[in-house]
Design a protein around this motif. Structure first.
Motif, PDB file in Angstrom:
ATOM      1  N   ASP A 177      13.949   2.249   3.303  1.00 45.54           N
ATOM      2  CA  ASP A 177      14.164   3.207   4.381  1.00 45.54           C
ATOM      3  C   ASP A 177      15.655   3.196   4.716  1.00 45.54           C
ATOM      4  O   ASP A 177      16.474   2.807   3.890  1.00 45.54           O
ATOM      5  CB  ASP A 177      13.262   2.896   5.583  1.00 45.54           C
ATOM      6  CG  ASP A 177      13.416   1.457   6.090  1.00 45.54           C
ATOM      7  OD1 ASP A 177      14.519   0.876   5.930  1.00 45.54           O
ATOM      8  OD2 ASP A 177      12.449   0.910   6.648  1.00 45.54           O
ATOM      9  N   LYS A 228       7.466   7.739   0.512  1.00 48.96           N
ATOM     10  CA  LYS A 228       7.733   8.484   1.741  1.00 48.96           C
ATOM     11  C   LYS A 228       7.209   9.898   1.544  1.00 48.96           C
ATOM     12  O   LYS A 228       7.494  10.538   0.530  1.00 48.96           O
ATOM     13  CB  LYS A 228       9.228   8.517   2.022  1.00 48.96           C
ATOM     14  CG  LYS A 228       9.631   9.339   3.257  1.00 48.96           C
ATOM     15  CD  LYS A 228       9.225   8.621   4.518  1.00 48.96           C
ATOM     16  CE  LYS A 228       9.902   9.174   5.760  1.00 48.96           C
ATOM     17  NZ  LYS A 228       9.559  10.561   6.082  1.00 48.96           N
ATOM     18  N   THR A 232       7.887  14.300   6.948  1.00 47.77           N
ATOM     19  CA  THR A 232       7.000  13.658   7.919  1.00 47.77           C
ATOM     20  C   THR A 232       7.552  12.279   8.256  1.00 47.77           C
ATOM     21  O   THR A 232       8.530  11.816   7.664  1.00 47.77           O
ATOM     22  CB  THR A 232       5.573  13.495   7.366  1.00 47.77           C
ATOM     23  OG1 THR A 232       5.540  12.397   6.435  1.00 47.77           O
ATOM     24  CG2 THR A 232       5.090  14.766   6.662  1.00 47.77           C
ATOM     25  N   ASN A 233       6.892  11.605   9.189  1.00 45.29           N
ATOM     26  CA  ASN A 233       7.235  10.210   9.475  1.00 45.29           C
ATOM     27  C   ASN A 233       6.204   9.277   8.847  1.00 45.29           C
ATOM     28  O   ASN A 233       5.993   8.161   9.311  1.00 45.29           O
ATOM     29  CB  ASN A 233       7.291   9.971  10.991  1.00 45.29           C
ATOM     30  CG  ASN A 233       5.924  10.147  11.647  1.00 45.29           C
ATOM     31  OD1 ASN A 233       4.998  10.709  11.050  1.00 45.29           O
ATOM     32  ND2 ASN A 233       5.775   9.678  12.878  1.00 45.29           N
ATOM     33  N   GLN A 234       5.577   9.733   7.765  1.00 43.45           N
ATOM     34  CA  GLN A 234       4.475   8.987   7.173  1.00 43.45           C
ATOM     35  C   GLN A 234       4.841   8.432   5.798  1.00 43.45           C
ATOM     36  O   GLN A 234       5.623   9.033   5.039  1.00 43.45           O
ATOM     37  CB  GLN A 234       3.258   9.910   7.013  1.00 43.45           C
ATOM     38  CG  GLN A 234       2.737  10.471   8.314  1.00 43.45           C
ATOM     39  CD  GLN A 234       1.322  10.005   8.607  1.00 43.45           C
ATOM     40  OE1 GLN A 234       0.498   9.892   7.718  1.00 43.45           O
ATOM     41  NE2 GLN A 234       1.055   9.749   9.858  1.00 43.45           N
ATOM     42  N   TYR A 235       4.240   7.299   5.505  1.00 42.60           N
ATOM     43  CA  TYR A 235       4.333   6.679   4.182  1.00 42.60           C
ATOM     44  C   TYR A 235       2.930   6.588   3.586  1.00 42.60           C
ATOM     45  O   TYR A 235       1.938   6.463   4.305  1.00 42.60           O
ATOM     46  CB  TYR A 235       4.941   5.280   4.282  1.00 42.60           C
ATOM     47  CG  TYR A 235       6.397   5.292   4.661  1.00 42.60           C
ATOM     48  CD1 TYR A 235       7.393   5.353   3.693  1.00 42.60           C
ATOM     49  CD2 TYR A 235       6.792   5.250   5.999  1.00 42.60           C
ATOM     50  CE1 TYR A 235       8.733   5.376   4.041  1.00 42.60           C
ATOM     51  CE2 TYR A 235       8.132   5.276   6.357  1.00 42.60           C
ATOM     52  CZ  TYR A 235       9.100   5.335   5.377  1.00 42.60           C
ATOM     53  OH  TYR A 235      10.422   5.362   5.729  1.00 42.60           O
ATOM     54  N   THR A 253      -2.088   5.081   4.765  1.00 43.37           N
ATOM     55  CA  THR A 253      -0.860   5.644   5.328  1.00 43.37           C
ATOM     56  C   THR A 253      -0.370   4.770   6.479  1.00 43.37           C
ATOM     57  O   THR A 253      -1.139   4.010   7.086  1.00 43.37           O
ATOM     58  CB  THR A 253      -1.056   7.083   5.828  1.00 43.37           C
ATOM     59  OG1 THR A 253      -2.106   7.118   6.799  1.00 43.37           O
ATOM     60  CG2 THR A 253      -1.381   8.028   4.674  1.00 43.37           C
ATOM     61  N   ALA A 254       0.917   4.911   6.780  1.00 43.85           N
ATOM     62  CA  ALA A 254       1.531   4.187   7.900  1.00 43.85           C
ATOM     63  C   ALA A 254       2.732   4.978   8.389  1.00 43.85           C
ATOM     64  O   ALA A 254       3.310   5.778   7.648  1.00 43.85           O
ATOM     65  CB  ALA A 254       1.958   2.780   7.487  1.00 43.85           C
ATOM     66  N   ASP A 255       3.123   4.737   9.640  1.00 43.05           N
ATOM     67  CA  ASP A 255       4.310   5.374  10.199  1.00 43.05           C
ATOM     68  C   ASP A 255       5.578   4.610   9.863  1.00 43.05           C
ATOM     69  O   ASP A 255       6.682   5.136  10.019  1.00 43.05           O
ATOM     70  CB  ASP A 255       4.185   5.484  11.721  1.00 43.05           C
ATOM     71  CG  ASP A 255       3.046   6.395  12.137  1.00 43.05           C
ATOM     72  OD1 ASP A 255       2.697   7.298  11.357  1.00 43.05           O
ATOM     73  OD2 ASP A 255       2.503   6.195  13.240  1.00 43.05           O
ATOM     74  N   ARG A 256       5.420   3.352   9.421  1.00 40.90           N
ATOM     75  CA  ARG A 256       6.558   2.511   9.077  1.00 40.90           C
ATOM     76  C   ARG A 256       6.192   1.695   7.852  1.00 40.90           C
ATOM     77  O   ARG A 256       5.019   1.383   7.630  1.00 40.90           O
ATOM     78  CB  ARG A 256       6.909   1.545  10.228  1.00 40.90           C
ATOM     79  CG  ARG A 256       7.125   2.206  11.564  1.00 40.90           C
ATOM     80  CD  ARG A 256       7.115   1.210  12.719  1.00 40.90           C
ATOM     81  NE  ARG A 256       8.197   0.244  12.641  1.00 40.90           N
ATOM     82  CZ  ARG A 256       8.025  -1.062  12.554  1.00 40.90           C
ATOM     83  NH1 ARG A 256       6.800  -1.582  12.500  1.00 40.90           N
ATOM     84  NH2 ARG A 256       9.061  -1.871  12.500  1.00 40.90           N
ATOM     85  N   TRP A 261      -1.090  -0.426   7.971  1.00 41.01           N
ATOM     86  CA  TRP A 261      -1.590   0.540   7.001  1.00 41.01           C
ATOM     87  C   TRP A 261      -3.031   0.886   7.337  1.00 41.01           C
ATOM     88  O   TRP A 261      -3.880   0.004   7.475  1.00 41.01           O
ATOM     89  CB  TRP A 261      -1.485  -0.027   5.580  1.00 41.01           C
ATOM     90  CG  TRP A 261      -0.059  -0.206   5.171  1.00 41.01           C
ATOM     91  CD1 TRP A 261       0.688  -1.351   5.261  1.00 41.01           C
ATOM     92  CD2 TRP A 261       0.807   0.801   4.647  1.00 41.01           C
ATOM     93  NE1 TRP A 261       1.973  -1.117   4.820  1.00 41.01           N
ATOM     94  CE2 TRP A 261       2.072   0.195   4.431  1.00 41.01           C
ATOM     95  CE3 TRP A 261       0.638   2.153   4.322  1.00 41.01           C
ATOM     96  CZ2 TRP A 261       3.158   0.903   3.913  1.00 41.01           C
ATOM     97  CZ3 TRP A 261       1.715   2.853   3.802  1.00 41.01           C
ATOM     98  CH2 TRP A 261       2.959   2.228   3.605  1.00 41.01           C
ATOM     99  N   LYS A 262      -3.294   2.194   7.468  1.00 38.73           N
ATOM    100  CA  LYS A 262      -4.627   2.674   7.831  1.00 38.73           C
ATOM    101  C   LYS A 262      -5.240   3.419   6.655  1.00 38.73           C
ATOM    102  O   LYS A 262      -4.566   4.226   6.006  1.00 38.73           O
ATOM    103  CB  LYS A 262      -4.534   3.606   9.041  1.00 38.73           C
ATOM    104  CG  LYS A 262      -3.960   2.934  10.279  1.00 38.73           C
ATOM    105  CD  LYS A 262      -3.853   3.920  11.436  1.00 38.73           C
ATOM    106  CE  LYS A 262      -3.265   3.249  12.668  1.00 38.73           C
ATOM    107  NZ  LYS A 262      -3.128   4.221  13.795  1.00 38.73           N
TER     108      LYS A 262
END
Length: 352
Positions: A177, A228, A232-235, A253-256, A261-262
């Motif tokens: 990042d 990335k 978006t702000n998603q990975y 996915t995750a925001d960071r 991780w969901k």
């Protein structure tokens, strides 16, 4: 005349109806992933009978050409090879260059990942030689230009050592990042790990790895890759699993990049690609969908994918002869391409 009890009931009903009328509409669920597969695109060279399988591809598109690195498997063990082509239809005729003929050298080399590290203006090839290793070049089109391998760690961290003291870590993957580079890997026993280093210290300074996902061995096996999602702000993270229909990939996915991780919703076992959702044109040549990589939107260390374009995933498919018994190193892996055939949880993130 209404009695007090009736009045209260009607008032409550009116409030409920008003609330329902002004409630936000339910969020539509994204359709699950669906794919179509090509025929095998990359096979072992006809003039190299000791190579029985090609697998573990990594890919970038640069200067009008696809550059693909892969593992070769066969009687001489596991090594790596490189090929390049301008169009997918040219892939079956593209020659393979064996990277043991470069300064990467002979010996166990497998599971490559390639990207351009913009801060240093260098291409990096990440791979396993037991421990995680890397080589660099300024010219990805010249397979003889890679440097001799160097390790990321002076010694394997204790967290990845098993009872016999040996390290259990494989399929190394780097993504950066704005401030850090992150090293992800699995252990073939249900654990998914992450380590990090400041981007200005890369490729040195990686921290002690930590476990970021833990499941049953067959449900979180190996071959992770993380991206990335552009705009978006998603990975997105993909990890290979094992099921009755062969190998398949699951998605989180995750925001960071640090997580959490969901599981991506929309399909049982957060299915990304496998026998259940891949269709073939003609012969069903592959048993499952195994170790591969998405075709990225760019080449650099951020590993961006474009949700506004159909996803393409270069994978290793297992093209076995019915009834034949194979040793693991003899498995007839070939490289094929799956392309998304409709809306899916990634394409719904397109902002255009």
């Amino acid at each position: 005349m209404r009695n007090r009890k009736t009045t209260l009931m009607l008032n409550a009903l009116g409030l409920a109806l008003a609330t329902f009328a002004h409630a936000a509409p339910p969020v539509p669920t994204a359709p699950p992933f669906a794919w179509k597969s090509s025929a095998p695109l990359v096979r072992p060279p006809a003039d190299a009978p000791h190579i029985l399988g090609v697998k573990d591809p990594t890919i970038v598109h640069h200067d009008g050409r696809y550059h693909v690195f892969m593992t070769t498997a066969g009687k001489g063990g596991w090594h790596m090879a490189y090929t390049s082509f301008a169009r997918w239809e040219d892939a079956p005729q593209a020659p393979l260059f064996m990277l043991d003929k470069s300064p990467i050298g002979p010996g166990y080399r497998a599971a490559p990942q390639v990207f351009y590290f913009a801060p240093q203006k260098l291409w990096y090839l990440i791979f396993q030689g037991g421990d995680p290793l890397y080589s660099t070049t300024t010219d990805i089109s010249d397979p003889k230009s890679w440097t001799a391998p160097k390790p990321f760690y002076a010694a394997a961290p204790d967290i990845v050592k098993v009872d016999n003291g040996k390290a259990a870590w494989l399929d190394f993957w780097i993504i950066c990042d704005d401030s850090k580079c992150h090293l992800f890997f699995t252990d073939d026993h249900g654990s998914f790990y992450r380590a990090e280093t400041p981007i200005e210290r890369f490729p040195q300074g990686f921290s002690t790895p930590v476990v970021v996902l833990k499941e049953k061995r067959e449900d979180l096996f190996e071959a992770s890759n993380t991206y990335k999602i552009a705009g978006t702000n998603q990975y997105l993270t993909l990890v290979e699993a094992m099921g009755p229909g062969g190998r398949y990939f699951r998605a989180w996915t995750a925001d960071r990049l640090e997580g959490p991780w969901k599981p991506m919703p929309g399909a049982p076992m957060n299915l990304f690609a496998g026998a259940q959702n891949v269709r073939f044109q003609g012969r069903v040549w592959s048993e499952g969908v195994s170790h591969g990589e998405l075709v990225r939107a760019g080449i650099d260390q951020t590993l961006a994918i474009d949700p506004c374009k159909p996803l393409r995933f270069l994978y290793q498919g297992l093209d076995m002869l019915p009834g034949k018994k194979y040793e693991y190193i003899e498995l007839p892996y070939r490289l094929g391409l799956i392309t998304a055939t409709g809306p899916n949880p990634i394409s719904t993130l397109c902002k255009k």
